[in-house]
Scaffold this motif. Structure first.
Motif, PDB file in Angstrom:
ATOM      1  N   UNK A   1      -5.379  -1.649  -4.966  1.00 59.81           N
ATOM      2  CA  UNK A   1      -4.111  -1.288  -4.325  1.00 59.81           C
ATOM      3  C   UNK A   1      -3.083  -2.412  -4.470  1.00 59.81           C
TER       4      UNK A   1
ATOM      5  N   UNK B   1       0.779   4.462  -5.372  1.00 60.33           N
ATOM      6  CA  UNK B   1       0.978   3.094  -5.856  1.00 60.33           C
ATOM      7  C   UNK B   1       1.087   3.060  -7.375  1.00 60.33           C
TER       8      UNK B   1
ATOM      9  N   UNK C   1      -0.164  -1.006   4.038  1.00 61.17           N
ATOM     10  CA  UNK C   1      -1.184  -0.197   3.349  1.00 61.17           C
ATOM     11  C   UNK C   1      -2.360   0.215   4.246  1.00 61.17           C
ATOM     12  N   UNK C   2      -2.847  -0.672   5.149  1.00 57.48           N
ATOM     13  CA  UNK C   2      -3.952  -0.213   6.020  1.00 57.48           C
ATOM     14  C   UNK C   2      -3.556   1.006   6.851  1.00 57.48           C
TER      15      UNK C   2
ATOM     16  N   UNK D   1      -3.196   7.647  -1.902  1.00 58.13           N
ATOM     17  CA  UNK D   1      -2.515   6.354  -1.775  1.00 58.13           C
ATOM     18  C   UNK D   1      -2.448   5.685  -3.147  1.00 58.13           C
ATOM     19  N   UNK D   2      -3.570   5.737  -3.862  1.00 57.06           N
ATOM     20  CA  UNK D   2      -3.627   5.120  -5.192  1.00 57.06           C
ATOM     21  C   UNK D   2      -2.609   5.783  -6.126  1.00 57.06           C
TER      22      UNK D   2
ATOM     23  N   UNK E   1      -7.591   7.885   0.023  1.00 60.66           N
ATOM     24  CA  UNK E   1      -7.335   6.733  -0.858  1.00 60.66           C
ATOM     25  C   UNK E   1      -6.834   7.175  -2.234  1.00 60.66           C
TER      26      UNK E   1
ATOM     27  N   UNK F   1     -10.529  -2.555   8.034  1.00 58.26           N
ATOM     28  CA  UNK F   1     -11.323  -2.896   6.843  1.00 58.26           C
ATOM     29  C   UNK F   1     -10.377  -3.325   5.716  1.00 58.26           C
ATOM     30  N   UNK F   2     -10.884  -4.143   4.760  1.00 53.68           N
ATOM     31  CA  UNK F   2     -10.028  -4.572   3.655  1.00 53.68           C
ATOM     32  C   UNK F   2      -9.592  -3.371   2.816  1.00 53.68           C
ATOM     33  N   UNK F   3      -8.376  -3.435   2.290  1.00 54.37           N
ATOM     34  CA  UNK F   3      -7.927  -2.322   1.449  1.00 54.37           C
ATOM     35  C   UNK F   3      -8.549  -2.484   0.056  1.00 54.37           C
ATOM     36  N   UNK F   4      -8.738  -1.365  -0.669  1.00 54.11           N
ATOM     37  CA  UNK F   4      -9.326  -1.452  -2.006  1.00 54.11           C
ATOM     38  C   UNK F   4      -8.560  -2.458  -2.883  1.00 54.11           C
TER      39      UNK F   4
ATOM     40  N   UNK G   1      -3.356   4.099   4.657  1.00 56.29           N
ATOM     41  CA  UNK G   1      -4.719   4.611   4.408  1.00 56.29           C
ATOM     42  C   UNK G   1      -5.201   5.443   5.592  1.00 56.29           C
TER      43      UNK G   1
END
Lengths: 264, 71
Positions: free
Chosen positions: B52, A36, A11-12, A32-33, A29, B46-49, A15
């Motif tokens: 997710x 998902x 996922x990183x 991506x959302x 994002x 950075x941390x993902x939301x 993104x």
């Protein structure tokens, strides 16, 4: 294996891809959302015959392309903003994807073709088209500081083959500064040891005192730049040079230089 | 190696320009890609939301429930 374990680690990177593709983290994002959510709702399944990462990007691709028109140029506002992210967005969508998937995300051509659901032949064509877009966009006027005529002609040919114009070929520091003043270049290619014993480093320093311009040094004496001159150029190519290396360096210098001049 | 074949007449600036072949295009793009990866390093680190991973958990739970029912 669960989807969390299979897809979570990718996922990183997805993104990053979405950000580069759309030009903003927020809209990236959002896509991506949406991808998902489609998985969670069961309306899209990850096809992982080429591995979970390819499957995830492929699903993202379906969502993204259903929401964007083929001629969409991302969030570009039509201005000629020279920042690298804006440059990416000015590449048409399919070519933009082929470029980002291979050059940034590190997919092989076969994987990128699977992500985009095109043949490998088509993918290769998209990559070439992306390169043509990038080079058209970066086309500028180049000042060559080089005192050896044969090498100067070589460099001139190379520069023109990329679609640039050559403003002048200067053989001395004085000539270089005069040439830069009379016609401001968008890129300087500079040798270090010049005909009259003057220095390309000094010539470049004089020019940079007057305006900001990307510089690439092409020199048989790279150590002269490395040992404590006041300039710290990002681009240094040793002679004898490989044309492909010079071309790659030119592309990089122009793509990432904030104020590279664009010749309309 | 210079090639003058396939000049693109439609290109905005068709001087003595030659189109790169697939290998050249990839090579020049690889250099740009390296720099772009540096540029986007923060995004990757950075941390993902939060939502997710929750969405993926939902999908996993749904799949687990379906499996239970089918047994």
């Amino acid at each position: 294996m669960s989807l969390v374990e299979d897809l979570g680690p990718h996922l990183p990177y997805l993104r990053r891809y979405a950000r580069a593709l759309t030009g903003a983290q927020k809209s990236g994002d959002a896509y991506v959302r949406a991808a998902l959510e489609a998985i969670a709702a069961g309306s899209q399944a990850v096809e992982s015959s080429m591995g979970p990462r390819v499957g995830l990007y492929r699903l993202f691709h379906v969502i993204w392309s259903s929401a964007t028109s083929p001629n969409d140029r991302g969030d570009d506002d039509g201005s000629q903003s020279p920042d690298p992210e804006a440059r990416i967005r000015r590449i048409p969508p399919l070519s933009r994807q082929s470029f980002l998937l291979t050059a940034v995300e590190g997919f092989s051509n076969a994987e990128a073709a699977a992500v985009m659901d095109v043949s490998e032949d088509e993918l290769a064509k998209l990559i070439v088209a992306a390169q043509r877009e990038i080079e058209d966009e970066l086309a500028t006027e180049v000042l060559i500081i080089e005192d050896e005529p044969i090498i100067a002609v070589d460099i001139e040919h190379l520069v023109k083959s990329m679609g640039h114009d050559v403003t002048a070929i200067a053989a001395t520091r004085t000539e270089a500064v005069t040439a830069a003043r009379s016609r401001r270049p968008g890129l300087v290619l500079a040798d270090i040891q010049l005909a009259d014993g003057s220095s390309g480093i000094d010539a470049v320093a004089d020019i940079l005192d007057e305006f900001d311009v990307p510089v690439i040094f092409i020199t048989a004496y790279p150590e002269r730049l490395l040992t404590g001159e006041r300039l710290e150029p990002a681009f240094l190519i040793s002679k004898p040079f490989l044309p492909d290396m010079v071309k790659a360096a030119i592309g990089q210098a122009l793509f990432f230089h904030p104020r590279a001049a664009h010749v309309a | 190696m210079m090639t003058d074949r396939d000049n693109d007449e439609n290109a905005p600036n068709a001087r003595s320009k030659s189109s790169p072949n697939a290998g050249e295009a990839k090579q020049r793009q690889r250099v740009l890609g390296e720099r772009l990866r540096e540029m986007f390093e923060d995004v990757v680190n950075e941390p993902i939301p939060d939502d997710f991973l929750k969405l993926l958990e939902q999908a996993d739970e749904k799949a687990a429930n379906t499996d239970d029912k089918s047994e």
